[in-house]
Design a protein around this motif. Structure first.
Motif, PDB file in Angstrom:
ATOM      1  N   SER A  25       0.827  -1.211   0.000  1.00 26.55           N
ATOM      2  CA  SER A  25       0.000   0.000   0.000  1.00 26.55           C
ATOM      3  C   SER A  25       0.857   1.256   0.000  1.00 26.55           C
ATOM      4  N   ILE A  26       1.966   1.228   0.734  1.00 26.50           N
ATOM      5  CA  ILE A  26       2.891   2.372   0.721  1.00 26.50           C
ATOM      6  C   ILE A  26       3.548   2.499  -0.647  1.00 26.50           C
ATOM      7  N   LEU A  27       4.020   1.375  -1.178  1.00 23.02           N
ATOM      8  CA  LEU A  27       4.722   1.379  -2.463  1.00 23.02           C
ATOM      9  C   LEU A  27       3.840   1.921  -3.586  1.00 23.02           C
ATOM     10  N   MET A  28       2.569   1.561  -3.576  1.00 26.28           N
ATOM     11  CA  MET A  28       1.672   1.973  -4.649  1.00 26.28           C
ATOM     12  C   MET A  28       1.079   3.362  -4.428  1.00 26.28           C
ATOM     13  N   SER A  29       1.378   3.957  -3.287  1.00 28.73           N
ATOM     14  CA  SER A  29       0.902   5.314  -3.020  1.00 28.73           C
ATOM     15  C   SER A  29       1.846   6.327  -3.653  1.00 28.73           C
ATOM     16  N   ASP A  30       1.585   7.597  -3.419  1.00 27.92           N
ATOM     17  CA  ASP A  30       2.454   8.656  -3.940  1.00 27.92           C
ATOM     18  C   ASP A  30       3.896   8.483  -3.469  1.00 27.92           C
ATOM     19  N   ARG A  31       4.090   7.891  -2.283  1.00 26.27           N
ATOM     20  CA  ARG A  31       5.425   7.745  -1.706  1.00 26.27           C
ATOM     21  C   ARG A  31       6.270   6.718  -2.457  1.00 26.27           C
TER      22      ARG A  31
ATOM     23  N   LEU B 248      -3.777   3.060   7.101  1.00 28.14           N
ATOM     24  CA  LEU B 248      -3.035   3.887   6.143  1.00 28.14           C
ATOM     25  C   LEU B 248      -3.957   4.377   5.041  1.00 28.14           C
ATOM     26  N   TYR B 249      -4.776   3.496   4.484  1.00 32.52           N
ATOM     27  CA  TYR B 249      -5.686   3.891   3.412  1.00 32.52           C
ATOM     28  C   TYR B 249      -6.632   4.986   3.887  1.00 32.52           C
TER      29      TYR B 249
ATOM     30  N   ALA C 286      -8.584  -5.136   4.446  1.00 29.29           N
ATOM     31  CA  ALA C 286      -7.993  -3.938   5.044  1.00 29.29           C
ATOM     32  C   ALA C 286      -9.017  -2.814   5.116  1.00 29.29           C
ATOM     33  N   ASP C 287      -9.775  -2.646   4.065  1.00 26.09           N
ATOM     34  CA  ASP C 287     -10.828  -1.625   4.012  1.00 26.09           C
ATOM     35  C   ASP C 287     -11.763  -1.988   2.865  1.00 26.09           C
ATOM     36  N   ALA C 288     -13.048  -2.063   3.149  1.00 29.20           N
ATOM     37  CA  ALA C 288     -14.009  -2.503   2.139  1.00 29.20           C
ATOM     38  C   ALA C 288     -13.991  -1.605   0.902  1.00 29.20           C
TER      39      ALA C 288
END
Length: 486
Positions: free
Chosen positions: A176-182, A424-425, A463-465
């Motif tokens: 999730s971090i890798l695929m985010s802006d970061r 995080l999401y 993680a989140d629906a």
């Protein structure tokens, strides 16, 4: 599909390829796990001559200055005494790409710092993310194989990437971090760094605490738009290397504030997440950041090969007052990184100028390829001895720690891979969520099996629906009913 049994190189069947053998659930890892040692040692020798991972990178020299005395927590002199300065060298890198790959690819960034202290060298070998994809070193060679090239096509293989991740739900937080802006920093100067693992600090009285390192960029966090990153990959694949060199060359010295989170030793038994699980973070509400000092880069290398390519790092390069934790990923790295250096640079890599400590090394290591110093001269070459050779210093023994349980290949006790990824999401803005979903959908579309896509969608949904539903919609699929019903 086959039912072939996984075996060692000598043909014996492998009973557990997911968990290394430890003393009890927390370890430490046992050296009798010969399959783990074989797997890591073989993995370190798979590529010649560049690094197996973190092949593409750049570095710079600088100094670290203590701004907040840490002697109540650790006897490590580099963190003791406000104003104490220590020379250091840092290497930034991408993880998966080859030596000639582009700097602006979506990938974690290596953040490896070598401190030349008066007690010997100390390495913090981290990334620009506080967590990692896996939490047991026995899975590392398999993970990196998915990031490298397919053995038949010699092309990157998205199906392998997502197949492994979908079978390894502990990766969800880092994915999730890798695929985010970061996932694509604007420059190395504009990203945070982390030790990622938990370490132990021990003070002069022998009292211990657990610690995590955070390097906070003082340039501010900046990331690249995916289209601009792709453009730069074609037009200037060395963009980050060039940026760091030019900034230092013109006197624009980048800096980071080093902070730590400190956990009392006894809290490790009651904290709601396993504090040694590198796929998890500690809440800063529970353990706030404490400032330690400031790192500044002010000098470029004179020769890239001698100072950047031949630089070697290992999380096992420790000084008195700093010790490992039972983190299973860290325990494997303690062996693998130094072994990779011995293979890639040579048995005497620590005698090279970039790696040589400021204090004179005194040991009975002799000979080996490329031994370019006096090789110990005519001094005593064994210990104990009757001729005044170097002797051990009992005051620098590690702080004792208790182990318990039965030696076995065991997983971590805790298998909540979803709470922190979901948190995080939900912390992201709507624009950030939209870009995250778009990045994941784009990365998963080439996957050849819907089974893999659906398995991974299930992880996002847990993680989140909303997270899972949006990715499913982007891929033209439905969230698996079994996941929704739970």
């Amino acid at each position: 599909m086959t039912d072939r049994k996984l075996t060692t190189s000598w043909g014996a069947p492998v009973g557990d390829n997911q968990n290394s053998i430890t003393a009890g659930h927390r370890g430490p890892t046992l050296i009798q796990d010969v399959y783990l040692l074989e797997k890591l040692a073989h993995f370190n020798r798979e590529r010649v001559p560049e690094r197996v991972v973190h092949a593409k990178g750049g570095g710079a020299h600088g100094f670290f200055e203590v701004t907040n005395d840490m002697s109540q927590y650790t006897k490590a002199k580099l963190f003791n005494g406000t104003g104490t300065k220590t020379d250091m060298f840092i290497r930034f890198s991408t993880v998966a790409g080859e030596l000639g790959s582009a700097d602006t690819l979506r990938d974690p960034r290596g953040f490896a710092v070598k401190f030349y202290t008066e007690e010997g060298n100390y390495d913090i070998v981290g990334n620009n993310t506080p967590v990692f994809f896996i939490r047991d070193a026995i899975k590392f060679p398999d993970f990196i194989h998915t990031q490298k090239r397919d053995p038949q096509t010699h092309l990157k293989n998205p199906t392998a990437v997502w197949d492994f991740w979908s079978h390894s739900p502990e990766s969800l937080h880092q994915v999730s971090i890798l695929m985010s802006d970061r996932g694509i920093p604007a420059t190395w100067r504009h990203t945070h760094g982390f030790g990622s693992h938990t370490f132990k600090w021990v003070n002069a009285e022998g009292q211990a605490v657990w610690v995590k390192y955070h390097f906070k960029t003082e340039q501010g966090v900046k990331n690249l738009d995916v289209d601009l990153a792709a453009q730069l990959a074609g037009e200037n694949p060395d963009y980050h290397t060039e940026d760091l060199f030019n900034a230092i060359e013109k006197g624009d010295f980048p800096s980071w504030k080093l902070c730590v989170q400190i956990m009392p030793e006894e809290d490790a038994n009651t904290y709601r997440f396993d504090p040694f699980d590198v796929t998890k973070v500690w809440s800063q509400k529970d353990y706030p950041l404490i400032e330690v000092g400031r790192m500044t880069l002010n000098r470029n290398p004179e020769n890239y090969f001698a100072e950047v390519e031949q630089a070697t790092f290992s999380p096992g390069t420790l000084v008195p007052g700093i010790e490992p934790s039972p983190d299973k990923m860290l325990q494997g790295r303690l062996f693998a990184y130094a072994d990779a250096a011995r293979y890639r640079v040579g048995a005497n890599h620590n005698t090279l100028p970039i790696n040589r400590p400021k204090v004179e090394a005194a040991n009975n290591f002799r000979d080996g390829a490329m031994r370019h110093d006096a090789n110990g001269g005519k001094s005593v070459y064994y210990e104990p001895n009757s001729f005044g050779g170097p002797t051990e210093t009992p005051e620098n023994k590690i702080a004792p720690f208790a182990v318990s349980g039965v030696a076995d290949s065991v997983a971590y006790d805790e298998h909540d891979h979803y709470t922190q990824a979901g948190d995080l999401y939900r912390l992201l803005s709507e624009d950030e969520r939209t870009r995250l979903v778009a990045n994941i959908v784009g990365a998963m579309k080439p996957v050849t099996l819907d089974e893999i896509k659906l398995r991974q969608i299930g992880h996002f949904y847990k993680a989140d629906a909303e997270y899972g539903t949006r990715i499913a919609e982007g891929l033209g699929l439905e969230v698996p009913a079994a996941v929704v019903q739970k």
